[in-house]
Write a protein that holds these residues in place. Structure first.
Motif, PDB file in Angstrom:
ATOM      1  N   GLY A 192     -16.332  19.506  12.458  1.00 12.57           N
ATOM      2  CA  GLY A 192     -15.611  18.368  13.040  1.00 12.57           C
ATOM      3  C   GLY A 192     -14.441  18.779  13.917  1.00 12.57           C
ATOM      4  N   ILE A 193     -14.258  20.080  14.141  1.00 11.98           N
ATOM      5  CA  ILE A 193     -13.068  20.543  14.876  1.00 11.98           C
ATOM      6  C   ILE A 193     -13.080  20.014  16.324  1.00 11.98           C
ATOM      7  CG2 ILE A 193     -13.897  22.789  15.794  1.00 11.98           C
ATOM      8  CD1 ILE A 193     -10.573  22.344  13.987  1.00 11.98           C
ATOM      9  N   GLY A 194     -14.279  19.774  16.842  1.00 15.94           N
ATOM     10  CA  GLY A 194     -14.401  19.277  18.223  1.00 15.94           C
ATOM     11  C   GLY A 194     -13.858  17.865  18.389  1.00 15.94           C
ATOM     12  N   ASN A 195     -13.679  17.152  17.282  1.00 14.34           N
ATOM     13  CA  ASN A 195     -13.210  15.763  17.388  1.00 14.34           C
ATOM     14  C   ASN A 195     -11.697  15.634  17.251  1.00 14.34           C
ATOM     15  OD1 ASN A 195     -15.920  15.113  17.400  1.00 14.34           O
ATOM     16  ND2 ASN A 195     -15.985  15.041  15.138  1.00 14.34           N
ATOM     17  N   VAL A 196     -11.012  16.750  17.016  1.00 18.24           N
ATOM     18  CA  VAL A 196      -9.563  16.673  16.811  1.00 18.24           C
ATOM     19  C   VAL A 196      -8.863  17.654  17.758  1.00 18.24           C
ATOM     20  CG1 VAL A 196      -9.791  16.061  14.354  1.00 18.24           C
ATOM     21  CG2 VAL A 196      -9.551  18.473  15.006  1.00 18.24           C
ATOM     22  N   THR A 197      -7.556  17.502  17.831  1.00 21.70           N
ATOM     23  CA  THR A 197      -6.762  18.462  18.621  1.00 21.70           C
ATOM     24  C   THR A 197      -6.288  19.562  17.687  1.00 21.70           C
ATOM     25  OG1 THR A 197      -6.001  16.657  20.025  1.00 21.70           O
ATOM     26  CG2 THR A 197      -4.705  18.686  20.102  1.00 21.70           C
ATOM     27  N   VAL A 198      -6.414  20.804  18.141  1.00 18.12           N
ATOM     28  CA  VAL A 198      -5.934  21.939  17.341  1.00 18.12           C
ATOM     29  C   VAL A 198      -4.576  22.371  17.894  1.00 18.12           C
ATOM     30  CG1 VAL A 198      -6.394  24.332  16.662  1.00 18.12           C
ATOM     31  CG2 VAL A 198      -8.274  22.658  16.767  1.00 18.12           C
ATOM     32  N   ALA A 199      -3.618  22.560  16.962  1.00 18.32           N
ATOM     33  CA  ALA A 199      -2.249  22.857  17.392  1.00 18.32           C
ATOM     34  C   ALA A 199      -1.784  24.203  16.858  1.00 18.32           C
ATOM     35  CB  ALA A 199      -1.312  21.757  16.889  1.00 18.32           C
ATOM     36  N   THR A 200      -0.799  24.779  17.577  1.00 22.01           N
ATOM     37  CA  THR A 200      -0.118  25.986  17.079  1.00 22.01           C
ATOM     38  C   THR A 200       1.339  25.620  16.800  1.00 22.01           C
ATOM     39  OG1 THR A 200       0.669  26.701  19.239  1.00 22.01           O
ATOM     40  CG2 THR A 200      -1.522  27.458  18.570  1.00 22.01           C
TER      41      THR A 200
END
Ligand code: KIV
Ligand code: ZN
Length: 506
Positions: A192-200
């Motif tokens: 499901g990572i493609g449906n959310v924003t990944v942050a640092t």
């Protein structure tokens, strides 16, 4: 547009750093400037931390229109409720909840198992998602978390409704290669990572916060959490201005990813932070330090004059660093002053404008050249001062005597409404004597916590800027005063702090 979202946490992680605390009005001013800078999201604080924090988050959420405003919460229902209530008025609200995921934190801090950790993540994110459509989950200490378990934790958050998942390098332990690989593994392995924003969210304990964040972006992160000038817990966070200018200047290296940052607002934002907190920007600070665009050596100067690109990889104008030297003079009118102050970002009401104009005229009598920095310093003292009118102590006059073979003496007259009070005091130095005399007039004792004086500009007739911090049993109060006379500047700074202290007492 391929873009990276800039999430600014100056008002939360930044404000946690010693020396950077701000009051509610200061946070709102900073928030409005962050909005003008174009940050996508700003973290306004930790609403559950105290009633004061709640009010500040709420005030920022109510004031900001274009950036999303978020409040941090532990993975606890009461924290999440406080965040939801504080950001209710925001145009784009976000709840940010976090829980540590590393074995070290689970065992020694939280004393829970990995299974319990996943349950708590699910519960907290689902609870937050019921209250807000935009929910960010942070896996605290992600960079020291077992990689498989981190993937499970982020999956749990996504399944429970998180819209953003954050990978903090909480203690600044990672290296760029490692951090990039960690983000890449999350991008490849989390369902499901493609449906959310990944942050640092990188800290700077080893001086690698910006490098690690940019490595995260190369690996697929599309939100970078950072602060103005990199202020933050311990050694600080990734510096927003370095991230924004790194992505802009090295489009070739970072996949031509844009940010929505109006880079010409960078210097103004950094200076506002410095002005509000009283912490100077280090001269060598990348992008916004006074030396960032100064070329001292003859070879460099010659090169820059022939072709700027020889030694300049970006222009000072692109980050708003060019100062107009001589702006106004003795014969300038109030309208010209008002226009110039607006250019500098000070939209003052008529009472404050009249005060700044009077101060400007007095300064023009003592100082030949008045620069933007002088004007900003004058404006700042009035913006910071409270307008409690007749309740405010104002300086009427002072006489100070000091010498190397005598004790210093100060005689000060202050006015408050129709009252005029005069007192004299002795001290080991003129400032000490003056502060003692003020203490006698206001009939309230305070401790001097910090006293600093710096020249606003370089010449002999430079305006001296004095920063004072005093405290009593109720709290600490800062004041700023400017004058070509350092004793007058000191008394003015003290009175700003004193008026704040007296207001807190009422
Ligand atoms: O450094 C950190 O891990 C944090 C989280 C709360 C996001 O500040
Ligand atoms: Zn942090």
């Amino acid at each position: 547009m391929k873009a990276v979202q800039i999430f600014d946490t100056t008002l939360r992680d930044g404000e946690q750093a010693p020396g950077y605390s701000m009051n509610l009005d200061e946070k709102v001013r900073m928030a409005l400037q962050l909005e003008a800078l174009g940050v996508d999201v700003m973290e306004a604080g930790f609403a559950a931390a105290s009633p004061g924090d709640f009010e500040s988050v709420k005030a920022v959420a109510d004031a900001v229109k274009s950036s999303a405003v978020c409040s941090l919460s532990r993975a606890l229902e009461k924290d999440i409720e406080a965040s939801a209530a504080a950001i209710r008025g925001a145009a784009r609200p976000r709840i940010h909840t976090f829980l540590a995921t590393s074995d070290l934190h689970l065992k020694y801090k939280l004393r829970i198992s990995r299974a319990d950790c996943l349950k708590r993540i699910r519960r907290a994110v689902a609870y937050a998602r019921n209250l807000c459509d935009d929910v960010e989950f942070s896996a605290e200490d992600a960079s020291r978390t077992d990689a498989d378990f981190l993937c499970r934790a982020l999956e749990a958050a996504i399944e429970s409704g998180a819209t953003v998942v954050n990978i903090p390098d909480t203690v600044g332990y990672s290296t760029p290669d490692e951090f990039g690989a960690l983000v890449a593994s999350v991008m490849n392995r989390v369902k499901g990572i493609g449906n959310v924003t990944v942050a640092t969210h990188c800290h700077d304990d080893l001086g690698l916060a910006v490098a690690n964040s940019l490595a995260g972006v190369r690996a697929g992160a599309r939100q970078v959490e950072c602060t103005i000038c990199g202020i933050g817990e311990r050694a600080g966070n990734a510096a927003l201005e370095e991230i924004a200018m790194g992505l802009r200047t090295r489009r070739d290296a970072y996949g031509a990813l844009a940010t929505r940052i109006r880079t010409e607002e960078i210097a103004r934002t950094a200076h506002l932070l410095s002005t509000i907190t009283g912490v100077r920007i280090a001269p060598g600070k990348a992008i916004v330090g006074a030396n960032a665009f100064a070329h001292e050596s003859g070879i460099h100067q010659h090169g820059v004059l022939s072709k700027a690109e020889t030694y300049e990889i970006m222009t000072p104008e692109s980050v708003g660093m060019k100062q107009t030297e001589l702006v106004l003079g003795k014969h300038s009118g109030q309208h010209a002053l008002e226009t110039r102050l607006k250019d500098l970002g000070y939209d003052l009401d008529s009472a404050r404008l009249a005060e700044v104009f009077a101060a400007f005229k007095a300064l023009a009598d003592r100082k030949k050249q008045i620069t933007d920095r002088d004007l900003a310093a004058l404006a700042e003292t009035r913006v910071a001062a409270r307008h409690s009118g007749s309740q405010e102590w104002k300086l009427d006059s002072f006489v100070v005597n000091s010498g190397n073979h005598m004790s210093a003496t100060a005689q000060i007259t202050l006015v408050k409404g129709k009252r005029r009070v005069q007192e004299a005091a002795i001290g080991s130095g003129p400032i000490y004597a003056a502060f003692r005399a003020v203490e006698k007039i206001i009939r309230h004792r305070f401790t001097l916590e910090d006293y600093r004086i710096e020249a606003v500009t370089e010449r002999r007739d430079a305006l001296g800027e004095v920063l004072v911090k005093i405290s009593d049993s109720k709290g600490a109060y800062r004041g700023r005063g400017v004058s070509t006379d350092v004793i007058e500047g000191s008394i003015l700074a003290l009175l700003v702090a004193v008026n704040r202290m007296m207001e807190a007492k009422r």
